[in-house]
Design a protein around this motif. Structure first.
Motif, PDB file in Angstrom:
ATOM      1  N   GLY A  29       0.725  -1.371   0.108  1.00  0.00           N
ATOM      2  CA  GLY A  29      -0.087  -0.012   0.028  1.00  0.00           C
ATOM      3  C   GLY A  29       0.769   1.215  -0.163  1.00  0.00           C
ATOM      4  N   GLY A  30       0.243   2.295  -0.319  1.00  0.00           N
ATOM      5  CA  GLY A  30       0.891   3.733  -0.197  1.00  0.00           C
ATOM      6  C   GLY A  30      -0.122   4.732  -0.703  1.00  0.00           C
ATOM      7  N   GLY A  31       0.156   5.674  -1.547  1.00  0.00           N
ATOM      8  CA  GLY A  31      -0.697   6.819  -1.818  1.00  0.00           C
ATOM      9  C   GLY A  31      -1.166   6.680  -3.133  1.00  0.00           C
ATOM     10  N   GLY A  32      -1.938   7.420  -3.593  1.00  0.00           N
ATOM     11  CA  GLY A  32      -2.584   7.547  -4.998  1.00  0.00           C
ATOM     12  C   GLY A  32      -3.505   6.209  -5.469  1.00  0.00           C
ATOM     13  N   VAL A  33      -3.215   5.549  -6.519  1.00  0.00           N
ATOM     14  CA  VAL A  33      -3.999   4.509  -6.841  1.00  0.00           C
ATOM     15  C   VAL A  33      -3.820   3.278  -5.624  1.00  0.00           C
ATOM     16  CG1 VAL A  33      -4.251   2.704  -8.812  1.00  0.00           C
ATOM     17  CG2 VAL A  33      -4.157   4.989  -9.273  1.00  0.00           C
ATOM     18  N   ASP A  34      -2.615   3.253  -5.561  1.00  0.00           N
ATOM     19  CA  ASP A  34      -2.151   2.010  -4.765  1.00  0.00           C
ATOM     20  C   ASP A  34      -2.945   1.950  -3.224  1.00  0.00           C
ATOM     21  OD1 ASP A  34      -0.700  -0.147  -4.055  1.00  0.00           O
ATOM     22  OD2 ASP A  34       1.127   0.923  -3.171  1.00  0.00           O
ATOM     23  N   GLY A  35      -2.940   3.221  -2.609  1.00  0.00           N
ATOM     24  CA  GLY A  35      -3.696   3.547  -1.425  1.00  0.00           C
ATOM     25  C   GLY A  35      -5.042   3.217  -1.607  1.00  0.00           C
ATOM     26  N   ALA A  36      -5.753   3.797  -2.512  1.00  0.00           N
ATOM     27  CA  ALA A  36      -7.260   3.681  -2.846  1.00  0.00           C
ATOM     28  C   ALA A  36      -7.509   2.096  -2.904  1.00  0.00           C
ATOM     29  CB  ALA A  36      -7.450   4.331  -3.998  1.00  0.00           C
ATOM     30  N   ILE A  37      -6.624   1.503  -3.823  1.00  0.00           N
ATOM     31  CA  ILE A  37      -6.929  -0.033  -3.910  1.00  0.00           C
ATOM     32  C   ILE A  37      -6.917  -0.741  -2.838  1.00  0.00           C
ATOM     33  CG2 ILE A  37      -6.058  -2.119  -5.110  1.00  0.00           C
ATOM     34  CD1 ILE A  37      -5.899  -0.570  -7.645  1.00  0.00           C
ATOM     35  N   HIS A  38      -5.895  -0.575  -1.969  1.00  0.00           N
ATOM     36  CA  HIS A  38      -5.740  -1.288  -0.599  1.00  0.00           C
ATOM     37  C   HIS A  38      -6.809  -0.888   0.257  1.00  0.00           C
ATOM     38  CE1 HIS A  38      -1.875  -3.421  -0.909  1.00  0.00           C
ATOM     39  NE2 HIS A  38      -1.716  -2.748  -1.702  1.00  0.00           N
ATOM     40  N   ARG A  39      -7.152   0.458   0.522  1.00  0.00           N
ATOM     41  CA  ARG A  39      -8.321   0.844   1.292  1.00  0.00           C
ATOM     42  C   ARG A  39      -9.655   0.270   1.041  1.00  0.00           C
ATOM     43  NH1 ARG A  39      -5.710   5.507   0.860  1.00  0.00           N
ATOM     44  NH2 ARG A  39      -6.911   6.312  -0.666  1.00  0.00           N
ATOM     45  N   ARG A  40      -9.997   0.485  -0.246  1.00  0.00           N
ATOM     46  CA  ARG A  40     -11.437   0.048  -0.803  1.00  0.00           C
ATOM     47  C   ARG A  40     -11.477  -1.429  -0.757  1.00  0.00           C
ATOM     48  NH1 ARG A  40     -15.142   1.714  -5.563  1.00  0.00           N
ATOM     49  NH2 ARG A  40     -17.077   0.366  -5.084  1.00  0.00           N
ATOM     50  N   GLY A  41     -10.145  -2.189  -1.129  1.00  0.00           N
ATOM     51  CA  GLY A  41      -9.991  -3.722  -1.556  1.00  0.00           C
ATOM     52  C   GLY A  41     -10.352  -4.518  -0.153  1.00  0.00           C
ATOM     53  N   GLY A  42      -9.732  -3.739   0.976  1.00  0.00           N
ATOM     54  CA  GLY A  42      -9.676  -4.413   2.338  1.00  0.00           C
ATOM     55  C   GLY A  42      -8.567  -5.294   2.502  1.00  0.00           C
ATOM     56  N   LYS A  43      -8.645  -5.886   3.590  1.00  0.00           N
ATOM     57  CA  LYS A  43      -7.680  -6.806   4.348  1.00  0.00           C
ATOM     58  C   LYS A  43      -7.108  -7.919   3.586  1.00  0.00           C
ATOM     59  CE  LYS A  43      -8.918  -5.407   9.027  1.00  0.00           C
ATOM     60  NZ  LYS A  43      -9.416  -5.524  10.285  1.00  0.00           N
ATOM     61  N   SER A  44      -8.037  -8.568   2.632  1.00  0.00           N
ATOM     62  CA  SER A  44      -7.465  -9.785   2.042  1.00  0.00           C
ATOM     63  C   SER A  44      -6.362  -9.335   0.955  1.00  0.00           C
ATOM     64  CB  SER A  44      -8.613 -10.453   1.404  1.00  0.00           C
ATOM     65  OG  SER A  44      -9.330  -9.682   0.277  1.00  0.00           O
ATOM     66  N   ILE A  45      -6.326  -8.354   0.332  1.00  0.00           N
ATOM     67  CA  ILE A  45      -5.283  -7.782  -0.347  1.00  0.00           C
ATOM     68  C   ILE A  45      -4.085  -7.608   0.112  1.00  0.00           C
ATOM     69  CG2 ILE A  45      -4.528  -6.060  -2.173  1.00  0.00           C
ATOM     70  CD1 ILE A  45      -7.457  -5.476  -2.718  1.00  0.00           C
ATOM     71  N   VAL A  46      -3.977  -7.002   1.432  1.00  0.00           N
ATOM     72  CA  VAL A  46      -3.067  -6.603   2.239  1.00  0.00           C
ATOM     73  C   VAL A  46      -2.433  -8.167   2.777  1.00  0.00           C
ATOM     74  CG1 VAL A  46      -1.911  -5.947   4.131  1.00  0.00           C
ATOM     75  CG2 VAL A  46      -3.752  -4.413   2.948  1.00  0.00           C
ATOM     76  N   ARG A  47      -3.210  -9.215   2.960  1.00  0.00           N
ATOM     77  CA  ARG A  47      -2.894 -10.274   3.442  1.00  0.00           C
ATOM     78  C   ARG A  47      -2.218 -11.250   2.371  1.00  0.00           C
ATOM     79  NH1 ARG A  47      -7.138 -11.438   6.180  1.00  0.00           N
ATOM     80  NH2 ARG A  47      -8.249 -12.312   4.395  1.00  0.00           N
ATOM     81  N   GLU A  48      -2.501 -11.075   1.049  1.00  0.00           N
ATOM     82  CA  GLU A  48      -2.090 -11.868   0.022  1.00  0.00           C
ATOM     83  C   GLU A  48      -0.661 -11.032  -0.374  1.00  0.00           C
ATOM     84  OE1 GLU A  48      -4.065 -13.184  -3.369  1.00  0.00           O
ATOM     85  OE2 GLU A  48      -5.983 -13.402  -2.279  1.00  0.00           O
ATOM     86  N   CYS A  49      -0.663  -9.925  -0.311  1.00  0.00           N
ATOM     87  CA  CYS A  49       0.731  -8.986  -0.724  1.00  0.00           C
ATOM     88  C   CYS A  49       1.693  -9.180   0.395  1.00  0.00           C
ATOM     89  CB  CYS A  49       0.408  -7.485  -0.681  1.00  0.00           C
ATOM     90  SG  CYS A  49      -0.515  -6.904  -2.058  1.00  0.00           S
ATOM     91  N   ARG A  50       1.279  -9.573   1.656  1.00  0.00           N
ATOM     92  CA  ARG A  50       2.331  -9.712   2.727  1.00  0.00           C
ATOM     93  C   ARG A  50       2.769 -11.498   2.424  1.00  0.00           C
ATOM     94  NH1 ARG A  50      -0.783  -6.996   7.368  1.00  0.00           N
ATOM     95  NH2 ARG A  50       0.351  -5.157   7.222  1.00  0.00           N
ATOM     96  N   GLU A  51       1.911 -12.478   1.973  1.00  0.00           N
ATOM     97  CA  GLU A  51       2.229 -13.725   1.732  1.00  0.00           C
ATOM     98  C   GLU A  51       3.356 -13.640   0.356  1.00  0.00           C
ATOM     99  OE1 GLU A  51      -1.107 -15.832   1.036  1.00  0.00           O
ATOM    100  OE2 GLU A  51      -1.773 -15.591   3.111  1.00  0.00           O
ATOM    101  N   LEU A  52       3.220 -12.777  -0.464  1.00  0.00           N
ATOM    102  CA  LEU A  52       3.927 -12.649  -1.759  1.00  0.00           C
ATOM    103  C   LEU A  52       5.335 -12.063  -1.264  1.00  0.00           C
ATOM    104  CD1 LEU A  52       1.470 -11.309  -4.257  1.00  0.00           C
ATOM    105  CD2 LEU A  52       2.895 -13.436  -4.388  1.00  0.00           C
ATOM    106  N   ARG A  53       5.364 -11.226  -0.415  1.00  0.00           N
ATOM    107  CA  ARG A  53       6.614 -10.794   0.396  1.00  0.00           C
ATOM    108  C   ARG A  53       7.383 -11.625   1.131  1.00  0.00           C
ATOM    109  NH1 ARG A  53       8.162  -5.169   0.785  1.00  0.00           N
ATOM    110  NH2 ARG A  53      10.234  -6.400   1.369  1.00  0.00           N
ATOM    111  N   ALA A  54       6.755 -12.444   1.802  1.00  0.00           N
ATOM    112  CA  ALA A  54       7.335 -13.608   2.621  1.00  0.00           C
ATOM    113  C   ALA A  54       7.697 -14.773   1.632  1.00  0.00           C
ATOM    114  CB  ALA A  54       6.288 -13.940   3.647  1.00  0.00           C
ATOM    115  N   SER A  55       7.412 -14.910   0.397  1.00  0.00           N
ATOM    116  CA  SER A  55       7.683 -16.042  -0.321  1.00  0.00           C
ATOM    117  C   SER A  55       8.282 -15.484  -1.616  1.00  0.00           C
ATOM    118  CB  SER A  55       6.346 -16.796  -0.565  1.00  0.00           C
ATOM    119  OG  SER A  55       5.508 -16.061  -1.386  1.00  0.00           O
ATOM    120  N   ALA A  56       7.783 -15.265  -2.539  1.00  0.00           N
ATOM    121  CA  ALA A  56       8.424 -15.061  -3.681  1.00  0.00           C
ATOM    122  C   ALA A  56       9.029 -13.813  -3.960  1.00  0.00           C
ATOM    123  CB  ALA A  56       7.163 -14.853  -5.129  1.00  0.00           C
TER     124      ALA A  56
END
Length: 171
Positions: A29-56
Motif C-alpha cells: 500500500g501507499g498513496g494514490g491508486v495504490d492506497g485507494a485500492i488497498h483501502r477499498r479492497g480491504g484486508k484480503s489484498i494486504v494479506r496476500e501481498c504480505r504472503e508474496l513478500r514473505a515468499s516470492a
C-alpha cells in the motif's frame, strides 16, 4: 484485440475481471491508486501481498514486474500489482514503464481475464510526464494484445487532463 478505451473515473469502482494497481515495490500500500485500492479492497489484498513478500518477493516486486492477488471488496475479480519506474531526466526508463503494461497483460492472460482496467502508471507521484506516459502505455498495450486476447482493455483516468491525454493516443 477487443476494445481499447479511456474513461474518466475511479479505478476502484471498475467492474472488470482485473484491475491493475500502480503499486510500490513493497506491495503493502501507499498513496494514490495504490492506497485507494488497498483501502477499498480491504484486508484480503494486504494479506496476500504480505504472503508474496514473505515468499516470492522478499526484496519487493521490481519495477516493470507484475503479480496478481484477490480483489477483496473491489468489484473486480483480481488486482494485478505492477511497479512503475520513477521518471528520471538522466536515465531512459521507458522500457520499464512499457514492461508494466506488457507484464500486467501477461498475468491477466494467465488468469483468464477478459476485461482489464489500467491506471496511468508512474504519471502521479513517480513524476512521469503525462503525455509521454500515455504514449508509452497505449503503444505497449497495442503491441502486447492479440486480436482474441481480451474483450476490453480500459485506461481509467482520474482527471480530465489525464483522460484527454490517453484518449488522444487511442484515437
Amino acid at each position: 484485440m477487443g476494445v481499447l478505451t479511456a474513461v474518466r473515473g475511479d479505478i476502484t469502482g471498475q467492474e472488470v475481471d482485473a484491475v491493475v494497481n500502480a503499486a510500490n515495490s513493497s506491495l503493502l500500500g501507499g498513496g494514490g491508486v495504490d492506497g485507494a485500492i488497498h483501502r477499498r479492497g480491504g484486508k484480503s489484498i494486504v494479506r496476500e501481498c504480505r504472503e508474496l513478500r514473505a515468499s516470492a518477493y522478499p526484496d519487493g516486486l521490481p519495477a516493470g514486474g507484475a503479480v496478481a492477488t484477490t480483489a477483496g471488496l473491489l468489484p473486480a475479480r483480481w488486482v494485478i500489482h505492477t511497479v512503475g519506474p520513477v521518471w528520471s531526466r538522466t536515465e531512459d526508463r521507458s522500457a520499464q514503464l512499457a514492461s508494466c503494461y506488457r507484464e500486467s497483460l501477461a498475468v491477466a492472460r494467465e488468469l483468464g481475464a477478459r476485461t482489464v482496467a489500467f491506471p496511468a502508471v508512474s504519471t502521479g507521484a513517480y513524476g512521469w510526464p503525462l503525455d509521454d506516459g500515455a504514449r508509452i502505455a497505449v503503444a505497449a498495450v497495442q503491441e502486447a494484445v492479440g486480436k482474441e486476447d481480451f474483450d476490453e482493455v480500459r485506461f481509467v483516468l482520474f482527471d480530465d487532463r489525464s483522460y484527454e491525454s490517453f484518449a488522444r493516443r487511442i484515437g
